[in-house]
Design a protein around this motif. Structure first.
Motif, PDB file in Angstrom:
ATOM      1  N   ALA A  60       0.858  -1.182   0.000  1.00  0.00           N
ATOM      2  CA  ALA A  60       0.000   0.000   0.000  1.00  0.00           C
ATOM      3  C   ALA A  60       0.893   1.231   0.000  1.00  0.00           C
ATOM      4  O   ALA A  60       1.895   1.287   0.716  1.00  0.00           O
ATOM      5  N   VAL A  61       0.550   2.217  -0.831  1.00  0.00           N
ATOM      6  CA  VAL A  61       1.337   3.444  -0.939  1.00  0.00           C
ATOM      7  C   VAL A  61       0.433   4.648  -0.709  1.00  0.00           C
ATOM      8  O   VAL A  61      -0.779   4.570  -0.905  1.00  0.00           O
ATOM      9  N   ALA A  62       1.020   5.758  -0.281  1.00  0.00           N
ATOM     10  CA  ALA A  62       0.233   6.951   0.039  1.00  0.00           C
ATOM     11  C   ALA A  62      -0.205   7.705  -1.212  1.00  0.00           C
ATOM     12  O   ALA A  62      -1.291   8.271  -1.251  1.00  0.00           O
ATOM     13  N   ALA A  63       0.637   7.728  -2.248  1.00  0.00           N
ATOM     14  CA  ALA A  63       0.324   8.441  -3.488  1.00  0.00           C
ATOM     15  C   ALA A  63      -0.140   7.450  -4.551  1.00  0.00           C
ATOM     16  O   ALA A  63       0.290   6.300  -4.568  1.00  0.00           O
ATOM     17  N   GLU A  64      -1.004   7.913  -5.424  1.00  0.00           N
ATOM     18  CA  GLU A  64      -1.472   7.072  -6.522  1.00  0.00           C
ATOM     19  C   GLU A  64      -0.295   6.703  -7.421  1.00  0.00           C
ATOM     20  O   GLU A  64       0.577   7.531  -7.688  1.00  0.00           O
ATOM     21  N   GLU A  76      14.898   2.041   8.571  1.00  0.00           N
ATOM     22  CA  GLU A  76      14.359   2.608   9.804  1.00  0.00           C
ATOM     23  C   GLU A  76      12.845   2.793   9.762  1.00  0.00           C
ATOM     24  O   GLU A  76      12.220   3.063  10.787  1.00  0.00           O
ATOM     25  N   SER A  77      12.241   2.609   8.585  1.00  0.00           N
ATOM     26  CA  SER A  77      10.781   2.703   8.455  1.00  0.00           C
ATOM     27  C   SER A  77      10.080   1.382   8.735  1.00  0.00           C
ATOM     28  O   SER A  77       8.856   1.325   8.776  1.00  0.00           O
ATOM     29  N   PRO A  89      -1.287   0.978  10.316  1.00  0.00           N
ATOM     30  CA  PRO A  89      -0.426   0.680   9.163  1.00  0.00           C
ATOM     31  C   PRO A  89      -1.099  -0.280   8.188  1.00  0.00           C
ATOM     32  O   PRO A  89      -1.651  -1.310   8.583  1.00  0.00           O
ATOM     33  N   ARG A  90      -1.079   0.103   6.908  1.00  0.00           N
ATOM     34  CA  ARG A  90      -1.729  -0.722   5.886  1.00  0.00           C
ATOM     35  C   ARG A  90      -0.827  -1.811   5.336  1.00  0.00           C
ATOM     36  O   ARG A  90      -1.273  -2.656   4.566  1.00  0.00           O
ATOM     37  N   ASN A  91       0.439  -1.792   5.717  1.00  0.00           N
ATOM     38  CA  ASN A  91       1.383  -2.797   5.248  1.00  0.00           C
ATOM     39  C   ASN A  91       1.873  -3.629   6.417  1.00  0.00           C
ATOM     40  O   ASN A  91       2.552  -3.120   7.302  1.00  0.00           O
ATOM     41  N   LYS A 142       4.334   1.885   7.383  1.00  0.00           N
ATOM     42  CA  LYS A 142       3.237   2.790   7.041  1.00  0.00           C
ATOM     43  C   LYS A 142       3.317   3.154   5.569  1.00  0.00           C
ATOM     44  O   LYS A 142       4.409   3.334   5.022  1.00  0.00           O
ATOM     45  N   ALA A 143       2.178   3.273   4.918  1.00  0.00           N
ATOM     46  CA  ALA A 143       2.138   3.633   3.503  1.00  0.00           C
ATOM     47  C   ALA A 143       2.830   4.972   3.253  1.00  0.00           C
ATOM     48  O   ALA A 143       3.483   5.158   2.218  1.00  0.00           O
ATOM     49  N   SER A 144       2.747   5.883   4.197  1.00  0.00           N
ATOM     50  CA  SER A 144       3.386   7.195   4.041  1.00  0.00           C
ATOM     51  C   SER A 144       4.915   7.118   4.076  1.00  0.00           C
ATOM     52  O   SER A 144       5.591   8.066   3.698  1.00  0.00           O
ATOM     53  N   GLU A 145       5.471   5.987   4.507  1.00  0.00           N
ATOM     54  CA  GLU A 145       6.919   5.793   4.568  1.00  0.00           C
ATOM     55  C   GLU A 145       7.469   5.081   3.325  1.00  0.00           C
ATOM     56  O   GLU A 145       8.661   4.800   3.259  1.00  0.00           O
TER      57      GLU A 145
END
Length: 151
Positions: A60-64, A76-77, A89-91, A142-145
């Motif tokens: 899962a990613v934050a941006a399309e 570290e993520s 967290p989606r991952n 986290k998808a944002s990482e």
């Protein structure tokens, strides 16, 4: 790389990437280059908010994202848990510890599974998790990482 204006990376006798140190570090083009700069690099296909990995698995990613892409994850993520964690967290992927190397104040963990990753955890966390080669754990990111860029 710390003193260079430009970097040229040669792999198996061929130039695989050239650019500024910052560009090479942010957007590695091969697994070799990613390991040089300390990232996990996963090729796949973007399908909206998810990347389907070439080797199997999904991130899962934050941006399309659309089409052929690379997914890059900083060690570290990656958080490690003994059981599948609940939360936002989606991952979350089941993995096994393939190897561990002390790396400054952390332990660098090589993880095998559907989504192969490298994780940096503190020595205390490593001990508390009772990690040893072959140990099953859950890797969470986290998808944002997750960085995503076109191949």
């Amino acid at each position: 790389m710390a003193l260079a204006d430009r970097v040229l990376v040669v792999e198996d006798g061929a130039v695989v990437q050239a650019g500024t140190p910052a560009d090479v570090a942010r957007h590695p083009r091969t697994d070799y280059v990613a390991r040089l700069v300390g990232l996990s690099l996963l090729p796949g296909t973007g399908e909206g908010g998810v990347v389907r990995l070439d080797g199997g698995g999904r991130v899962a990613v934050a941006a399309e994202a659309a089409g052929p892409v690379f997914v890059a994850v900083r060690p570290e993520s990656v958080a490690l848990y003994p059981t599948r964690p609940a939360g936002s967290p989606r991952n979350a992927w089941p993995v096994r510890l393939a190897g561990a190397t002390p790396h400054g104040s952390t332990v660098r963990c090589e993880l095998d599974g559907e989504v192969p990753l490298v994780a940096d955890v503190t020595a205390t966390a490593f001990a508390e998790l009772g990690l040893a080669p072959g140990s099953p754990v859950w890797a969470v990111v986290k998808a944002s990482e997750v960085a995503v860029y076109t191949r």
